[in-house]
Motif scaffolding. Structure first.
Motif, short mmCIF file in Angstrom:
data_model
loop_
_atom_site.label_atom_id
_atom_site.label_comp_id
_atom_site.label_asym_id
_atom_site.label_seq_id
_atom_site.Cartn_x
_atom_site.Cartn_y
_atom_site.Cartn_z
N UNK A 127 -21.63 24.08 -27.70
CA UNK A 127 -21.22 23.06 -26.73
C UNK A 127 -22.32 22.77 -25.71
N UNK A 128 -23.28 23.70 -25.60
CA UNK A 128 -24.32 23.51 -24.61
C UNK A 128 -23.90 24.04 -23.25
N UNK A 129 -22.80 24.81 -23.20
CA UNK A 129 -22.36 25.41 -21.95
C UNK A 129 -23.15 26.67 -21.65
N UNK A 172 -19.60 15.50 -28.14
CA UNK A 172 -18.91 16.77 -28.31
C UNK A 172 -17.60 16.72 -27.54
N UNK A 228 -14.30 19.16 -26.48
CA UNK A 228 -14.02 20.59 -26.38
C UNK A 228 -12.56 20.79 -26.01
N UNK A 234 -9.90 10.69 -17.96
CA UNK A 234 -10.99 11.35 -17.22
C UNK A 234 -12.38 11.29 -17.86
N UNK A 235 -12.54 11.66 -19.14
CA UNK A 235 -13.90 11.61 -19.72
C UNK A 235 -14.50 10.20 -19.66
N UNK A 266 -13.57 7.88 -17.42
CA UNK A 266 -13.74 7.61 -16.00
C UNK A 266 -15.07 8.17 -15.51
N UNK A 267 -15.42 9.36 -16.00
CA UNK A 267 -16.67 9.99 -15.59
C UNK A 267 -17.88 9.21 -16.10
N UNK A 268 -17.65 8.36 -17.10
CA UNK A 268 -18.73 7.49 -17.58
C UNK A 268 -18.68 6.13 -16.91
N UNK A 269 -17.81 6.01 -15.92
CA UNK A 269 -17.76 4.78 -15.15
C UNK A 269 -16.92 3.68 -15.78
N UNK A 324 -23.90 14.42 -24.66
CA UNK A 324 -22.66 15.12 -24.36
C UNK A 324 -21.41 14.41 -24.88
N UNK A 381 -7.55 14.13 -24.76
CA UNK A 381 -8.65 14.00 -23.82
C UNK A 381 -10.00 14.29 -24.50
N UNK A 417 -5.72 21.12 -17.94
CA UNK A 417 -5.52 19.75 -17.45
C UNK A 417 -5.61 19.74 -15.93
N UNK A 418 -5.84 18.56 -15.36
CA UNK A 418 -5.78 18.42 -13.92
C UNK A 418 -4.30 18.38 -13.54
#
Lengths: 283, 273
Positions: free
Chosen positions: B66-68, B88, B90, B109-110, B112-115, B85, B157, B97-98
């Protein structure tokens, strides 16, 4: 064993007892404190009468109430002054506390470096700091605000810092995997996660900012420049005006209770859908 | 140390290699060797299970992929370079969850984080929720959902960005058996429709045989690849397959390998730690 009851709708004695118990508790929660309060006031009144205590030592409850009414103009304008300091300092405590907490959350090093200063400010009694503030600050309102702020900001800072740092590790990884920026992580993850902690701190800070405001007025009142409730109390004390003293005291404590209730309500409204503390117990 | 390589050709041998782990090792600062000299190839479209006892480094391997986390030694060779990213997905052991956000917002969310705005993301989110059978639950918050439903949200998600690889870390371990079977079926259905690659960490022989076309059995102390099994049974696999003699035979085979892997560990006290 009555695990499967044929008469599903009829409660067995154990369940019926539980329902009765719950109902009693619900009523008792309100009725009991109220009854005790009324009893205490009645007893207070009786003690005054039985011992023929003069009004300037211990006024009867009815006298306090009528003073509250007669001196309303004086007392409520003083209350407004105290409230202004209280709310302004609470606002500053929120801004300062959360702001510093966010700053601390940016780096462990910043937190390690500056948190001790916050603790020093917190543990030094405000009454001991005030004479210094009195020397360095001219403006009366600023003085009082600074005092109340020093008392109130710490619980918010300390709680919010804790909240920002207690985010679920997997959630943090999830944000990392999705390439979240620092700002996004703060906005969408850490701040919401810190919300219950912040609200807990806010409830404490609400009470403290009132205490801070009153204490500051008391100390400043010695120099005779203040006009808040505390100065009314000092003044009434000098004049042996016990009824007014009690009335002012009553107003202060009522204000404290109201602040607590309002902040509790805000907290409940924000958290009710998701946080454990706001959920009704199921079963 | 026993190191067997299976000559059997996996079903996906024709597919191009997506990722190759070459001599990958991970040593933690406390001196524990979590992974030792792991060689592993993952092909496009594989459903690969990492099966092994606790402490065999399967979760560590997943985090490396995962690159973590970064390997102490060896390389991870991605076809076409390191994946960005978004490629992948996960799924954690917990739904993760939030808790304050609705089902919709969690899946959004994923993106949203990309705008990507709520309105722009809505079709993708809605489609993904439909794929995991959660249409109508958009506005629910996680605590209002059952464990299985929370896991579905978590899968939605992870998949909403249409990743090429889905990494799953014992995602169904905490669920009851009926729910787990249902989620196994739904996951396979999704995988067959979308043809992404899955790397699935589990300690359940039965789950790995049911789901995967390849099982990599790992052994502990130090964490290493012990053996590899190809599960040739045809997809779609369903409840009929789950109760078939073929399935039972494959499970026995995988179970034998797992037992050998456990016994191969020096001292071989199986303390489940």
């Amino acid at each position: 064993m009555t695990a499967i009851d044929e008469r599903a709708l009829k409660l067995d004695p154990e369940e019926a007892r539980r329902v009765r118990q719950e109902r009693l508790e619900r009523i008792g929660r309100w009725v009991l404190p109220l009854a005790i309060m009324i009893l205490a006031i009645w007893l207070w009144d009786r003690i005054c009468v039985w011992n023929a205590i003069p009004q300037y030592i211990l006024p009867r409850p009815a006298v306090v109430l009528s003073t509250l009414y007669n001196d309303a103009g004086l007392l409520f304008s003083a209350l407004l002054v105290t409230l202004r300091i209280t709310f302004l300092s609470l606002l500053l405590a929120v801004v300062g506390g959360v702001g510093l907490a966010v700053l601390f959350a940016q780096s462990k090093w910043v937190e390690m470096s500056f948190f001790p200063f916050a603790i020093v400010l917190q543990v030094t009694p405000i009454v001991a700091i005030f004479p210094l503030i009195n020397i360095y600050v001219d403006n009366q309102t600023t003085k009082l605000l600074l005092c109340a702020w020093i008392v109130a900001f710490f619980p918010i800072l300390s709680n919010t810092t804790l909240g920002l740092n207690s985010v679920d590790r997997n959630l943090r990884d999830m944000f990392k995997l999705n390439g979240a920026t620092r700002w996004q992580q703060l906005r969408y993850l850490r701040l919401p996660a810190a919300m219950p902690y912040f609200l807990g701190g806010l409830k404490i800070a609400g009470g403290l900012s009132l205490i801070g405001a009153v204490v500051a007025e008391f100390v400043a009142g010695a120099t005779g420049q203040s006009s808040g409730l505390a100065s009314r109390i000092i003044e009434a004390g000098y004049r042996l005006n016990a009824p007014r003293l009690f009335a002012a005291l009553f107003l202060i404590s009522l204000t404290g209770i109201l602040i607590f209730l309002v902040l509790s309500l805000i907290s409940h409204l924000i958290l009710r859908r998701w946080h454990e503390s706001a959920l009704k117990q199921e079963r | 140390m026993i190191r067997e390589t299976v000559a059997q050709a996996p079903a996906s041998d024709i597919a191009p290699i997506l990722l190759a782990l070459r001599g990958v090792g991970k040593v933690f600062s406390n001196g524990v060797t979590a992974l030792n000299d792991v060689d592993l190839t993952i092909r496009e479209g594989d459903f690969l299970s990492l099966l092994g006892p606790s402490g065999c480094g399967k979760s560590t391997a997943l985090r490396l992929i995962a690159g973590l986390s970064t390997p102490t030694s060896g390389v991870l060779d991605w076809r076409g370079g390191s994946p960005d990213r978004a490629n992948i997905g996960f799924v954690f052991q917990e739904p993760t969850l939030l808790p304050w956000a609705s089902v919709f917002d969690n899946v959004w969310l994923p993106l949203r984080l990309k705008g990507i705005s709520r309105a722009k993301a809505a079709p993708a989110v809605k489609e993904m929720l439909a794929r995991v059978h959660l249409t109508g639950f958009e506005e629910a918050v996680p605590r209002e959902l059952s464990g299985g439903m929370k896991m579905r949200v978590s899968i939605a998600r992870a998949m909403v960005t249409k990743p090429r690889v889905l990494l799953m870390d014992e995602p169904f371990a905490a669920l009851d058996e009926i729910t787990r079977f249902k989620l196994n079926n739904d996951l396979l259905e999704l995988w067959q429709d979308e043809r992404f690659t899955v790397i699935f960490v589990t300690h359940s022989v039965f789950e790995s045989v049911f789901l995967s076309n390849r099982i990599v059995v790992m052994a502990a102390r130090p964490g290493r690849v012990f053996d590899e099994l190809a599960i040739g049974a045809a997809y779609p696999r369903d409840e009929v397959f789950r109760t078939s003699p073929d399935y039972a035979a494959l499970c026995r085979q995988a179970s034998d390998v797992l037992v050998n892997a456990i016994n191969s560990t020096a001292g071989s006290h199986h303390d489940g730690h």
